[in-house]
Design a protein around this motif. Structure first.
Motif, PDB file in Angstrom:
ATOM      1  N   PHE A  43     -32.744  28.487  31.461  1.00  0.00           N
ATOM      2  CA  PHE A  43     -33.249  29.772  31.978  1.00  0.00           C
ATOM      3  C   PHE A  43     -32.463  30.998  31.510  1.00  0.00           C
ATOM      4  O   PHE A  43     -32.280  31.956  32.256  1.00  0.00           O
ATOM      5  N   VAL A  74     -36.841  31.283  22.568  1.00  0.00           N
ATOM      6  CA  VAL A  74     -37.981  31.910  21.920  1.00  0.00           C
ATOM      7  C   VAL A  74     -37.754  33.409  21.696  1.00  0.00           C
ATOM      8  O   VAL A  74     -38.098  33.959  20.662  1.00  0.00           O
ATOM      9  N   ASP A  91     -30.436  26.629  16.179  1.00  0.00           N
ATOM     10  CA  ASP A  91     -31.593  26.942  17.028  1.00  0.00           C
ATOM     11  C   ASP A  91     -32.867  26.436  16.369  1.00  0.00           C
ATOM     12  O   ASP A  91     -33.137  26.709  15.198  1.00  0.00           O
ATOM     13  N   LEU A  92     -33.656  25.711  17.170  1.00  0.00           N
ATOM     14  CA  LEU A  92     -34.883  25.104  16.688  1.00  0.00           C
ATOM     15  C   LEU A  92     -35.843  26.132  16.092  1.00  0.00           C
ATOM     16  O   LEU A  92     -36.469  25.886  15.061  1.00  0.00           O
ATOM     17  N   PHE A  93     -35.964  27.284  16.745  1.00  0.00           N
ATOM     18  CA  PHE A  93     -36.922  28.283  16.278  1.00  0.00           C
ATOM     19  C   PHE A  93     -36.415  28.978  15.014  1.00  0.00           C
ATOM     20  O   PHE A  93     -37.169  29.183  14.069  1.00  0.00           O
ATOM     21  N   THR A  95     -34.713  27.629  12.807  1.00  0.00           N
ATOM     22  CA  THR A  95     -34.815  26.684  11.697  1.00  0.00           C
ATOM     23  C   THR A  95     -36.240  26.508  11.197  1.00  0.00           C
ATOM     24  O   THR A  95     -36.479  26.506   9.991  1.00  0.00           O
ATOM     25  N   TYR A  96     -37.170  26.318  12.106  1.00  0.00           N
ATOM     26  CA  TYR A  96     -38.483  25.822  11.689  1.00  0.00           C
ATOM     27  C   TYR A  96     -39.639  26.815  11.810  1.00  0.00           C
ATOM     28  O   TYR A  96     -40.678  26.614  11.202  1.00  0.00           O
ATOM     29  N   ILE A  97     -39.499  27.843  12.644  1.00  0.00           N
ATOM     30  CA  ILE A  97     -40.692  28.615  13.002  1.00  0.00           C
ATOM     31  C   ILE A  97     -41.316  29.330  11.795  1.00  0.00           C
ATOM     32  O   ILE A  97     -42.544  29.423  11.696  1.00  0.00           O
ATOM     33  N   SER A 108     -46.112  33.435  15.411  1.00  0.00           N
ATOM     34  CA  SER A 108     -45.884  32.722  16.673  1.00  0.00           C
ATOM     35  C   SER A 108     -45.962  33.705  17.835  1.00  0.00           C
ATOM     36  O   SER A 108     -45.760  34.905  17.659  1.00  0.00           O
ATOM     37  N   THR A 109     -46.264  33.174  19.031  1.00  0.00           N
ATOM     38  CA  THR A 109     -46.535  34.050  20.178  1.00  0.00           C
ATOM     39  C   THR A 109     -45.274  34.526  20.896  1.00  0.00           C
ATOM     40  O   THR A 109     -45.317  35.471  21.663  1.00  0.00           O
ATOM     41  N   HIS A 110     -44.152  33.859  20.667  1.00  0.00           N
ATOM     42  CA  HIS A 110     -42.912  34.168  21.388  1.00  0.00           C
ATOM     43  C   HIS A 110     -43.048  34.025  22.901  1.00  0.00           C
ATOM     44  O   HIS A 110     -42.323  34.678  23.648  1.00  0.00           O
ATOM     45  N   ALA A 111     -43.944  33.189  23.345  1.00  0.00           N
ATOM     46  CA  ALA A 111     -44.082  32.973  24.787  1.00  0.00           C
ATOM     47  C   ALA A 111     -42.984  32.029  25.262  1.00  0.00           C
ATOM     48  O   ALA A 111     -42.804  30.953  24.704  1.00  0.00           O
ATOM     49  N   ARG A 114     -42.748  27.596  27.489  1.00  0.00           N
ATOM     50  CA  ARG A 114     -44.002  26.877  27.318  1.00  0.00           C
ATOM     51  C   ARG A 114     -43.815  25.356  27.238  1.00  0.00           C
ATOM     52  O   ARG A 114     -44.648  24.603  27.720  1.00  0.00           O
ATOM     53  N   ALA A 115     -42.719  24.942  26.592  1.00  0.00           N
ATOM     54  CA  ALA A 115     -42.592  23.525  26.234  1.00  0.00           C
ATOM     55  C   ALA A 115     -42.644  22.615  27.456  1.00  0.00           C
ATOM     56  O   ALA A 115     -43.300  21.587  27.450  1.00  0.00           O
TER      57      ALA A 115
ATOM     58  N   LEU B  27     -42.342  23.518  19.264  1.00  0.00           N
ATOM     59  CA  LEU B  27     -42.675  24.488  18.223  1.00  0.00           C
ATOM     60  C   LEU B  27     -44.164  24.845  18.273  1.00  0.00           C
ATOM     61  O   LEU B  27     -44.541  26.015  18.142  1.00  0.00           O
ATOM     62  N   THR B  29     -46.179  24.917  20.782  1.00  0.00           N
ATOM     63  CA  THR B  29     -46.577  25.771  21.918  1.00  0.00           C
ATOM     64  C   THR B  29     -46.537  27.245  21.533  1.00  0.00           C
ATOM     65  O   THR B  29     -47.071  28.073  22.254  1.00  0.00           O
ATOM     66  N   GLN B  30     -45.901  27.564  20.431  1.00  0.00           N
ATOM     67  CA  GLN B  30     -45.797  28.958  20.001  1.00  0.00           C
ATOM     68  C   GLN B  30     -47.013  29.423  19.203  1.00  0.00           C
ATOM     69  O   GLN B  30     -47.046  30.562  18.726  1.00  0.00           O
ATOM     70  N   PHE B  31     -47.991  28.541  19.019  1.00  0.00           N
ATOM     71  CA  PHE B  31     -49.170  28.915  18.233  1.00  0.00           C
ATOM     72  C   PHE B  31     -50.433  28.688  19.048  1.00  0.00           C
ATOM     73  O   PHE B  31     -50.759  27.562  19.402  1.00  0.00           O
ATOM     74  N   TYR B  96     -30.174  19.050  10.147  1.00  0.00           N
ATOM     75  CA  TYR B  96     -28.949  19.382  10.882  1.00  0.00           C
ATOM     76  C   TYR B  96     -27.757  18.461  10.624  1.00  0.00           C
ATOM     77  O   TYR B  96     -26.629  18.821  10.915  1.00  0.00           O
TER      78      TYR B  96
END
Lengths: 272, 272
Positions: A43, A74, A91-93, A95-97, A108-111, A114-115, B27, B29-31, B96
């Motif tokens: 959080f 995000v 950071d996962l985002f 790296t891959y987003i 990407s929505t940057h929400a 969500r996960a 990842l 969930t961002q789309f 990684y």
């Protein structure tokens, strides 16, 4: 021999931290002999929380080995602050987003959150319904609506039916239940009467006699039920029963709940 | 409007596939607005299985949009084969592991199936024990050994006590249980007698009256129990009870099981 110094690993997220933990923990299993101290901070969804998190990480960094951070954040402003910490930062985002954005031709929505959040009400309800179904029917307590089960796990006592059933329900929203196989069933080589017409839903568990003996002995030490002879007999006859009725089965002796569940889902082609 | 074409996403692993799914799903969930078809292929632990997996992916690729692959494959030979598929390929270890190796000054072990396997017998036993404890004590069925609980969730009926308890037990091996709050308890503003001396273990749930009304109404349509007035009364008085006894609490109305669990762990500083 001196104890190896502790390496602190942070799992950071603006949500529950589950993805960061899963990602980081999978990578860390590849390193033996390191004393990792794992800290999950969920959080982190404001700039203020990000700043105090960096202070905490840098405090740890100042007094020992450089910490490692696995992050799934995000919000780019929050992530930019976290990235300034004196830690190895993954950071996962980050790296891959970008690769996924360009593959999909979408931004990407940057929400946040969500996960593992509650935005998917349908999935949430499916899990609760599946859990209630599993609790109501556990170990053959109720045979009402058995045909609503996507899969019915059958096995001698203490082979892992209940934890696997609850895991399938809670994690995947699968309507699963389980039914005990009694000595009568084994001697007659028949499926329990309540499962008439449901053999195609059944999946069997077996185990290793030594392992089952050990598990039962913890529960009822020295009993006939826990004896090696009884465990061997039940497992041998259960396997014969499964084969006779064309029921797929797996040994749970050296498998985790997650592995057993993955085998059941794959073999029975269960829809989640 | 035409439906958007389906994008197939593969989660590949030599283990259960849980890490690959978690990574990829976070990842994705961002789309929004993309129709993803998700396929998990676990236990790809031989060169042969890797080859037939690539054939499958390439078959999908030949007849539509380029698939995306999220992979967590420890074996480098297997991974090298998977990497040749005609998909967007993202592997956790590719990405990684080198950075972590150089940070730790160690080579990774390349042990397969560690992330969700059974090699940690201590953790496995803790989860089974916690699950048995949760099942035995659910909803105040038994008050034996209540003091063994690390946390006791209290709330009016249908606020999410049972799923959260089982999740804490199965996922984290936390000794959790739950206890209902009755109308008598609310009117007297007292904790249930069975919780005497255990207030410091308690964590309260509340909800939104409309949401609770909806949930209860699915179970007992048109009952007083499900009425909006009754739900409002119980939640208001439960919150007053929590405040009076200094019991931390959270609203479960818009939170997922994972989010509720993360809040409980954080607030009560539970050891996993």
């Amino acid at each position: 021999m001196n104890a190896s110094p502790t390496r602190t690993v942070f799992f950071l997220s603006d949500g529950t931290g589950i993805t960061a933990e899963t990602l980081g923990a999978s990578l860390l299993t590849q390193f033996d002999g390191v004393d990792f101290k794992k800290i999950t901070l969920p959080f982190i969804n404001t700039v203020e929380k990000a700043r105090s998190t960096v202070e905490y990480i840098d405090f740890i960094a100042s007094s020992g080995l450089r910490p490692m951070v696995f992050s799934t954040t995000v919000n780019e402003e929050v992530r930019a602050i976290l990235r300034t910490s004196k830690a190895l930062f993954a950071d996962l985002f980050d790296t891959y987003i970008h690769a996924i954005e360009s593959e999909l031709g979408l931004k990407s929505t940057h929400a946040q959150g969500r996960a593992h959040g509650a935005h998917d009400q349908r999935r949430y309800n499916a899990r609760i319904d599946a859990m209630n179904f599993a609790m109501e029917h556990d170990d053959g307590q109720s045979t009402r609506d058995m045909s609503a089960a996507q899969v019915i796990l059958i096995a001698p006592s203490r082979c892992g039916k209940t934890p696997t059933t609850l895991y399938l329900a809670l994690q995947h929203g699968i309507f699963a239940t389980n039914f005990p196989i009694t000595e009568d069933d084994l001697e007659q080589q028949k499926l329990p009467k309540s499962l008439d017409g449901l053999a195609d839903r059944c999946f069997g568990f077996t185990s290793d006699p030594e392992r089952l003996h050990q598990v039962r002995n913890e529960r009822r030490p020295g009993s006939k039920y826990a004896s090696l002879a009884q465990c061997s007999f039940e497992l041998r006859e259960a396997e014969r029963l499964y084969q006779r009725h064309n029921i797929p089965y797996v040994s749970t002796a050296t498998r985790s709940i997650e592995e057993i569940a993955a085998v059941v889902i794959q073999e029975k082609e269960l829809q989640r």
